[in-house]
Every structure is written in C-alpha cells, then in structure tokens.
Design a protein around this motif. Structure first.
Motif, short mmCIF file in Angstrom:
data_model
loop_
_atom_site.label_atom_id
_atom_site.label_comp_id
_atom_site.label_asym_id
_atom_site.label_seq_id
_atom_site.Cartn_x
_atom_site.Cartn_y
_atom_site.Cartn_z
N LEU A 45 0.84 -1.20 0.00
CA LEU A 45 0.00 0.00 0.00
C LEU A 45 0.88 1.24 0.00
O LEU A 45 1.67 1.46 0.91
CB LEU A 45 -0.92 -0.01 1.22
CG LEU A 45 -1.83 1.21 1.42
CD1 LEU A 45 -2.76 1.40 0.23
CD2 LEU A 45 -2.64 1.07 2.71
N LEU A 46 0.71 2.07 -1.01
CA LEU A 46 1.43 3.33 -1.13
C LEU A 46 0.52 4.46 -0.66
O LEU A 46 -0.63 4.54 -1.07
CB LEU A 46 1.86 3.57 -2.58
CG LEU A 46 2.51 2.40 -3.30
CD1 LEU A 46 2.81 2.76 -4.76
CD2 LEU A 46 3.77 1.96 -2.58
N GLY A 47 1.04 5.33 0.20
CA GLY A 47 0.22 6.42 0.71
C GLY A 47 -0.70 5.99 1.83
O GLY A 47 -1.82 6.49 1.96
N ALA A 48 -0.24 5.09 2.68
CA ALA A 48 -1.09 4.54 3.75
C ALA A 48 -1.42 5.56 4.82
O ALA A 48 -2.36 5.35 5.60
CB ALA A 48 -0.40 3.34 4.38
N LEU A 100 7.88 8.58 -3.42
CA LEU A 100 7.61 8.25 -4.81
C LEU A 100 7.95 9.40 -5.76
O LEU A 100 8.29 9.17 -6.92
CB LEU A 100 6.14 7.86 -4.99
CG LEU A 100 5.69 6.56 -4.34
CD1 LEU A 100 4.17 6.44 -4.44
CD2 LEU A 100 6.35 5.37 -5.01
N ALA A 101 7.84 10.63 -5.27
CA ALA A 101 8.06 11.79 -6.13
C ALA A 101 9.53 12.03 -6.42
O ALA A 101 9.87 12.70 -7.40
CB ALA A 101 7.44 13.04 -5.51
N SER A 102 10.42 11.50 -5.59
CA SER A 102 11.85 11.73 -5.80
C SER A 102 12.67 10.45 -5.86
O SER A 102 13.81 10.46 -6.32
CB SER A 102 12.41 12.62 -4.67
OG SER A 102 12.22 12.01 -3.41
N GLY A 103 12.10 9.33 -5.43
CA GLY A 103 12.81 8.07 -5.46
C GLY A 103 12.96 7.52 -6.86
O GLY A 103 12.16 7.82 -7.76
N ILE A 105 -1.36 -1.07 -4.31
CA ILE A 105 -2.44 -0.07 -4.25
C ILE A 105 -1.80 1.29 -4.04
O ILE A 105 -1.07 1.49 -3.07
CB ILE A 105 -3.43 -0.38 -3.11
CG1 ILE A 105 -4.08 -1.74 -3.33
CG2 ILE A 105 -4.49 0.71 -3.02
CD1 ILE A 105 -4.92 -2.21 -2.15
N ASN A 106 -2.09 2.23 -4.93
CA ASN A 106 -1.49 3.56 -4.83
C ASN A 106 -2.52 4.60 -4.40
O ASN A 106 -3.32 5.07 -5.20
CB ASN A 106 -0.86 3.98 -6.16
CG ASN A 106 -0.14 5.32 -6.02
OD1 ASN A 106 0.26 5.71 -4.93
ND2 ASN A 106 0.03 6.01 -7.13
N CYS A 107 -2.46 4.95 -3.12
CA CYS A 107 -3.32 6.02 -2.57
C CYS A 107 -2.52 7.30 -2.37
O CYS A 107 -3.05 8.27 -1.82
CB CYS A 107 -3.90 5.59 -1.23
SG CYS A 107 -5.05 4.22 -1.29
N ALA A 108 -1.27 7.32 -2.78
CA ALA A 108 -0.41 8.49 -2.55
C ALA A 108 -0.77 9.61 -3.53
O ALA A 108 -1.28 9.36 -4.62
CB ALA A 108 1.05 8.10 -2.70
N GLY A 109 -0.46 10.83 -3.12
CA GLY A 109 -0.70 11.97 -3.99
C GLY A 109 -0.91 13.24 -3.20
O GLY A 109 -0.90 13.24 -1.97
N ALA A 110 -1.09 14.34 -3.92
CA ALA A 110 -1.31 15.65 -3.30
C ALA A 110 -2.57 16.27 -3.89
O ALA A 110 -2.88 16.09 -5.06
CB ALA A 110 -0.12 16.57 -3.55
#
Length: 316
Positions: free
Chosen positions: A5-8, A43-46, A64-69
């Motif tokens: 899970l990304l952006g948990a 995720l934005a810089s890796g 699952i990608n829940c990350a973001g702005a």
C-alpha cells in the motif's frame, strides 16, 4: 495475498489500510514518506530502480497507490500525482513480481459536467485545473502501461478524517465556530454547488474489491446521486444540534470577482472554491462498479456528516 500500500498515511490510505488489515488473508506492507510507514520511500523523488528492487524483495501480488497531493502549485501537483505514478508503473514493468496495480484516481479528471447528467467512464475528460490535469496524466500513464491495472475514479469522499480544507470540512468548522460563539445565524457562500459524496469507508471497500477483481480500465466510485451543499448544511445542522439558521449568500463576491470584495472581506464563511475544477455539478454513473466489482455504497451521507461533525466538535 501480499499487498503493498502506497500512501497509507493519507486520508484515503488510512481507511484502505484499516479495511485490508481486517482481512485475515491479506499480508499488508505500507510504503510512504512518514516514520510510521513499514518502509520509507518518496515516490516523487525516489528512483524506479530502488522501488523495483524493493518490489522484487517483497514480491506483492497487488500494489495499491493512494499516494498523492490535493493542494499546491502545478509543479508540486505534477511531482506527487504524475511523476510518482510514472515511477510506480516503471518499477512494476521492471519487476518480476507481476503485481496488479490499483490506482486511486479522482472525479476532477472529468472536469465540469452538465447539470442533471451522470458521468460515465467513457466521458471525455476535461479537467478544470492543475489538480485534475495531474491526476488525468497519471491515469493515462497507468492505462498505457500494459500492466494488470485498474483506476478507481473516486468522486467526493466524505466521513472520518475529512480534511478541514475540503467543502464539508469547511462547513463543519464554520458551524462549530458559530455554535461556540452563540451565533443564531451562519452566513455561507458556495452552497449551490452539487457533488456526489461517497463515504471514505465505502471507498476503502471498493479498493479492496478492486484488488481482488479482474477489472481493468477506469471504474467510477460514487453514489450516483449529487447532493447540494445547502442540503448537506441542513443535515449537518440536524446532527450537530445547531438551532440557528443557515443563510446562503451566492452573490458572486464569494469568488472575489473584478472590483468586488472577497467572501472573507465581507465576513462570510466561504465553503468553495475548492481545487477540484468541477464547476457546480458532478454526479457519477456507478453501474460499472456494480457490475465489475460487485460494489455498492452502503453508508448514508448523514452518517458521514455525523462523523465529520464529531471530529470538528472536538477541535479547540
């Protein structure tokens, strides 16, 4: 099933994590920028290479990608909503894990809709601002990646943890301040806007269902019913026990038109604008979610608003 899970730690991610942890068949690993993530990674810089090595080590069946702005300038939104997704897609392409990708999109990708219409997945996207543009670009990256992937276009999430800067969060905060001050009337702007509010816990159920399904492409997640913010304010007044009156002042000044004072200058509480770029109306066509995910919303708006109010009322 091993799930990454990304952006948990985000608004949606926390509820998705809770839903997955309740499933004994799921082994969950959380990746994020915070200290409480199982693995720290931006995720934005890796680099895609670093993420690929991690995917090969963990070997998840679903990502699952829940990350973001949601807020920020165009450059920041692009970094967190588009570049980050490009990194995820490239890493999955390089990886040997063969994981399925569930990407969280948003209704802002569609942009404004005609009043009375229901927006289906085949609608031509016309995002009305940089947020929607950055999310649409991410969706296009996912759809063009040749991965086993589905994009859930979530309409207007509501319920526990609703951000204070969102329309319903602003509404609850304005009502809390009015009750604290003993005001018998609450003057608000922007209450004519209509949105399809879907409880965040129902969204988490949809994410869980999508991770288990074979659905690909875009799937709308909403209730299929647009609600005017004025109606939400009435319901919130009832659950909060606010005995005063709510006055809607949509005079054009709420947006600070040319030569006109802003809502704040007039002493009003602005509920909108909000950076979704969707105009005054948006309503989802949710037949695809029903047919391909076996999903329907369960939680009524009144319960969502009651939870929003409970959190707002506890603020000092």
């Amino acid at each position: 099933m091993r799930v990454l899970l990304l952006g948990a730690n985000g608004y949606l991610g926390r509820h998705v994590a809770d839903r997955l942890l309740a499933d004994p068949a799921v082994q969950l690993t959380a990746l994020g920028r915070g200290d409480d993530a199982d693995v720290r990674f931006d995720l934005a810089s890796g680099s895609p290479g670093a993420l690929t090595r991690f995917l090969n080590a963990v070997h998840p069946g679903v990502v699952i990608n829940c990350a973001g702005a949601v807020r920020g300038g165009a450059r920041e939104l692009t970094r967190h909503n588009t570049v980050a997704v490009a990194t995820v897609c490239e890493s999955l392409r390089r990886s040997s894990c063969g994981a399925r990708l569930v990407q969280i999109g948003c209704a802002s990708e569609y942009g404004p809709s005609q009043a009375g219409s229901s927006t289906a997945e085949d609608a031509v996207p016309r995002p009305g601002g940089p947020y929607g543009v950055s999310k649409l670009a991410a969706t296009e990256l996912v759809l063009g990646s040749d991965l086993d992937a589905v994009v859930l276009r979530v309409f207007s999430p509501a319920g526990p943890g609703t951000p204070a800067g969102s329309p319903l969060g602003r509404l609850a905060e304005a009502m809390r301040r009015a009750m604290q001050a003993g005001d018998s009337e609450l003057k608000l702007t922007g209450l004519g806007v209509q949105r399809d509010f879907v409880d965040v816990r129902d969204v988490a159920r949809a994410v869980h269902a999508a991770s288990l399904s074979a659905a690909q492409g875009v799937v709308n997640i909403g209730t299929g019913r647009a609600v005017r913010l004025r109606e939400a304010a009435v319901v919130l007044s009832r659950v909060a026990g606010y005995g005063g009156s709510v006055h809607e002042l949509d005079t054009g000044h709420s947006r600070g038109g040319p030569g006109g004072p802003s809502a704040e200058h007039l002493g009003l509480q602005p509920v909108y604008p909000y950076p979704d770029g969707c105009g005054t109306w948006q309503q989802a066509d949710v037949r695809t979610a029903r047919d391909r995910l076996g999903w329907r919303p369960r939680i009524a708006l009144e319960e969502s608003l009651a939870d929003i109010w409970m959190e707002a009322a506890c603020r000092i």
